[in-house]
Design a protein around this motif. Sequence first.
Motif, PDB file in Angstrom:
ATOM      1  N   ASP A   1       0.827  -1.210   0.000  1.00  0.00           N
ATOM      2  CA  ASP A   1       0.000   0.000   0.000  1.00  0.00           C
ATOM      3  C   ASP A   1       0.862   1.261   0.000  1.00  0.00           C
ATOM      4  N   TRP A   2       1.925   1.233   0.796  1.00  0.00           N
ATOM      5  CA  TRP A   2       2.793   2.411   0.860  1.00  0.00           C
ATOM      6  C   TRP A   2       3.465   2.664  -0.482  1.00  0.00           C
ATOM      7  N   LEU A   3       3.934   1.592  -1.126  1.00  0.00           N
ATOM      8  CA  LEU A   3       4.622   1.755  -2.405  1.00  0.00           C
ATOM      9  C   LEU A   3       3.673   2.297  -3.469  1.00  0.00           C
ATOM     10  N   ALA A   4       2.435   1.810  -3.481  1.00  0.00           N
ATOM     11  CA  ALA A   4       1.463   2.302  -4.466  1.00  0.00           C
ATOM     12  C   ALA A   4       1.209   3.796  -4.269  1.00  0.00           C
TER      13      ALA A   4
ATOM     14  N   ALA B   1      -2.776   4.755 -15.646  1.00  0.00           N
ATOM     15  CA  ALA B   1      -2.186   3.426 -15.862  1.00  0.00           C
ATOM     16  C   ALA B   1      -0.908   3.211 -15.062  1.00  0.00           C
ATOM     17  N   ARG B   2      -0.437   4.235 -14.355  1.00  0.00           N
ATOM     18  CA  ARG B   2       0.809   4.096 -13.597  1.00  0.00           C
ATOM     19  C   ARG B   2       0.612   3.166 -12.392  1.00  0.00           C
ATOM     20  N   ARG B   3       1.585   2.265 -12.193  1.00  0.00           N
ATOM     21  CA  ARG B   3       1.580   1.340 -11.072  1.00  0.00           C
ATOM     22  C   ARG B   3       3.025   1.071 -10.653  1.00  0.00           C
ATOM     23  N   PRO B   4       3.256   0.704  -9.401  1.00  0.00           N
ATOM     24  CA  PRO B   4       4.608   0.286  -9.004  1.00  0.00           C
ATOM     25  C   PRO B   4       5.090  -0.858  -9.899  1.00  0.00           C
TER      26      PRO B   4
END
Length: 283
Positions: free
Chosen positions: A77-80, A195-198
């Motif tokens: 969750d933090w990374l997202a 569309a951006r994701r880790p």
Amino acid sequence: FVRTRSAGPVLPSEILVGLPADLDFVLVEGHKDAPLPKLVLAHHGSRPAIEGPEVLATLDWGDLERRLASAEQLVTDWLAEAWQQRPIGVVVLVGGRSSRMGASKALLEYDGRPLLSTLVERLRQVSDCLLLAGDGPIPEGLHREIPEIPDVPCAEGPMAGLLAVMRHDPRRAWLVVGCDQPEFDARHARWLLEARRPGRWAILPRLSDRSTTEPLGAIYEPPVRPLLERACARGHHALYRIGNEAPSASPTPPADLARGWLNANTPADWQSLTGSLPRELLG
């Protein structure tokens, strides 16, 4: 994973700057006083050794399975959230000789003004960091309004402009737009940003009628830079190859947005997009 238990003079910042840039996440053990987000382990019933706003959660030492599951979810969750909070920059590429068009594409009249001026006005809605990259002609007035970054000399084509802005500000993700994409606007940019994701180092759209991805009208995250540097050192300047070398996503734009990725390299392209030949070529 960085394990540093020593209380000596080495600081996490000194270690982290020496790590490769193409990392999505680094877990540091120790250095409880360092200004980093923290997960804290505490024995059941005991007071945590660290408290404060930097502590994401305090996990119970006793239940290993639950602790690992909780830590994984917290980190995910933090990374997202951190990925989405990364600052976004927009760069419009104005290099190239426009030899096939026969006139500067950036200066072609579109909506009653030079095409580049139209694009700049639209893209101001996307980010407060807007740059021009390349040495092509700029409409009068934009010189004073928009910072200009020269292409890096070691690369060619769009890669030269992208690498230039990534060197200029390596913390940002960059939306890269060509000055010959007359229908690209804030709607297309927002679709890309969603569309951006880790773990996705690039968002490279793929039109439904094409087999290759689009290197312009695309987003590049900071971890892409080492790949660009290595490609530049090898003399490889084709930006489309990034999709083969980097973790990326290639979503297909919806039909009502697809024209945003059509570019005008020739008078025929321009006529197909706008319904008329460039005025600059009719005189």
